[in-house]
Design a protein around this motif. Structure first.
Motif, short mmCIF file in Angstrom:
data_model
loop_
_atom_site.label_atom_id
_atom_site.label_comp_id
_atom_site.label_asym_id
_atom_site.label_seq_id
_atom_site.Cartn_x
_atom_site.Cartn_y
_atom_site.Cartn_z
N LEU A 17 0.83 -1.20 0.00
CA LEU A 17 0.00 0.00 0.00
C LEU A 17 0.87 1.27 0.00
N ILE A 18 1.89 1.30 0.84
CA ILE A 18 2.73 2.48 0.96
C ILE A 18 3.64 2.67 -0.25
N THR A 19 4.32 1.61 -0.67
CA THR A 19 5.29 1.75 -1.76
C THR A 19 4.62 2.09 -3.08
N GLU A 20 3.34 1.75 -3.23
CA GLU A 20 2.63 2.09 -4.47
C GLU A 20 1.91 3.43 -4.39
N THR A 21 1.72 3.93 -3.19
CA THR A 21 1.01 5.20 -3.02
C THR A 21 1.97 6.38 -3.01
N TRP A 22 3.18 6.17 -2.47
CA TRP A 22 4.15 7.24 -2.32
C TRP A 22 5.13 7.28 -3.49
N PRO A 64 -4.19 1.90 -3.94
CA PRO A 64 -3.25 2.69 -4.75
C PRO A 64 -3.72 2.79 -6.21
N GLU A 65 -3.51 3.94 -6.82
CA GLU A 65 -3.92 4.12 -8.21
C GLU A 65 -3.22 3.15 -9.15
N ILE A 66 -1.94 2.85 -8.87
CA ILE A 66 -1.19 1.95 -9.75
C ILE A 66 -1.79 0.54 -9.73
N TRP A 67 -2.30 0.11 -8.56
CA TRP A 67 -2.95 -1.20 -8.48
C TRP A 67 -4.29 -1.17 -9.19
N GLU A 68 -5.05 -0.11 -9.00
CA GLU A 68 -6.35 0.03 -9.68
C GLU A 68 -6.16 -0.02 -11.19
#
Length: 416
Positions: free
Chosen positions: A131-136, A196-200
């Motif tokens: 969650l953190i590494t993909e959000t930041w 995270p947007e990248i996962w979406e």
């Protein structure tokens, strides 16, 4: 001369990113609290349930073994169903079974509850790290993971405080009952944290049939196998040293001098642990900032090497004053390196298998390192806990060598 004003890094962070940080950090702090409650009251549990040091160490090993399984399973859940869902479920699992530990009437019952608790413990780290590494953003990713990882020190210290306050009033069972509190955080995470947007985007662009399958076997493909192997072995070395040391430190501080301990009473033990964990908190945060400044490799080597040097001195010193002085430094270097794992593993694996890769490497290491509390407990029965701690410096030294020879520098890498 440029008139451009330098903006502090924290002003570049969005509301969505702060929410993700709070969700992952609070879950990790309470994970630490629930897991370490066992260590804080271990002396009393051993007396009440007639456990020896080897058995007590084995129960800690069981928890770590199941956390390895939980981390791998929840990593696949996070890749398929989302980071926040996986995070929420894992928190609920570890809080429920910590609570149930308080009802244990036998060593076997306690072992079963600790085994099931471990599943959630392992799952929380991988879901929160993804969650953190993909959000930041890349330039602040190390800081973010450092701040999240620092929550472990807060949870460790909180466990000492909870045990110090509740144990004299309601005994070790009351301490375990307090472990249900994190379940409330799981409810908040479900309502207030976005994926995270990248996962979406990955889920939207990918064909459901293709991307909906578990990705564990892809970790052994020629494209990423070297990173899977390196991440797993590095995790073994790092976690063997940590769990062998920090599982037994509360018992070491609270055990009588004639049994090889420091002979501190419960209030002094609590104080020593809280001060020690203040050093750990600084270590976690400092690692993140250093990793974003000078790189992941140099920071890893610095922390592992100094941990290898300091741990034997801590083990050889039975004097309470020296334990108080050395404790924060041991915790600073002997814990802080964990802040690097989330960022580095994220930077080695692509989005579609990122959480699976993080979960496998980190928790494979935890599974093998699960033997550390048992090994230290076995050695302590003949040479004492302090001497057994010195043996752990080997694992820290090996970790430093692995980073020096094999880990690439991933500072500034954008995720895809």
């Amino acid at each position: 001369m440029s008139n451009q004003q330098v903006v502090p890094w924290y002003k570049e962070i969005t509301k969505r990113q702060w929410k993700a940080l709070i969700a992952a950090g609070s879950g990790w702090a309470l994970d630490a609290m629930d897991v370490m409650l066992y260590s804080m009251i271990l002396v009393h549990v051993m007396n009440d349930l007639q456990m020896g040091q080897t058995t007590a160490g084995f129960l800690a090993t069981l928890t770590l073994l199941s956390s390895a399984v939980g981390g791998i399973l929840f990593g696949m859940v996070a890749d398929r169903y989302g980071r926040t869902k996986s995070l929420m479920i894992s928190i609920f699992v570890y809080s429920l079974f910590t609570f149930l530990c308080g009802f244990s009437q036998t060593v076997t019952q306690l072992a079963v509850f600790r085994l099931l608790l471990g599943l959630g413990m392992g799952g929380e780290w991988v879901a929160g790290a993804a969650l953190i590494t993909e959000t930041w953003d890349a330039k602040h990713r190390g800081k973010a993971m450092g701040l999240v990882q620092s929550a472990w020190a807060i949870g460790y210290a909180l466990a000492a405080i909870v045990a110090g306050v509740i144990s004299p009033l309601w005994g070790w069972r009351g301490v375990f009952f307090f472990g249900i509190v994190p379940a409330l955080v799981a409810i908040w995470i479900r309502k207030g944290t976005e994926e995270p947007e990248i996962w979406e985007k990955m889920k939207k662009d990918a064909a459901a049939k293709e991307k909906g399958k578990p990705k564990l076997m892809e970790l052994f493909s020629s494209k990423v196998f070297r990173w899977t192997l390196l991440g797993a072995v590095l995790s073994v070395c790092a976690q063997f040293g940590y769990w062998g040391l920090f599982t037994w430190i509360p018992t070491y501080l609270g055990s009588p001098i004639e049994k090889g301990g420091a002979g501190l009473d419960i209030m002094k033990s609590t104080t020593w642990i809280v001060i020690m964990q203040s050093g750990a908190w600084l270590g976690y945060v400092s690692f993140g900032f250093l990793a974003d400044k000078i790189g992941r490799r140099k920071t890893f080597i610095l922390f592992f090497a100094l941990a290898a040097l300091l741990v034997p001195f801590y083990g050889m010193s039975g004097d309470p004053t020296w334990l108080l002085i050395l404790g924060p430094f041991v915790a600073f270097f002997g814990s802080g390196y964990f802040s690097g794992f989330g960022a580095v593993l994220a930077e080695l694996f692509p989005t579609e298998i990122r959480a699976t890769g993080q979960g496998f490497c980190y928790n494979f290491g935890r599974g093998i390192a699960a033997t550390a509390p048992t090994v230290v407990g076995f050695m302590a029965s003949s040479i004492g806990l302090g001497a057994a701690f010195g043996f752990l410096s080997i694992s820290f030294a090996l970790a430093a060598l692995l980073v020096f020879f094999f880990l690439p520098e991933t500072l500034g890498k954008q995720l895809n």
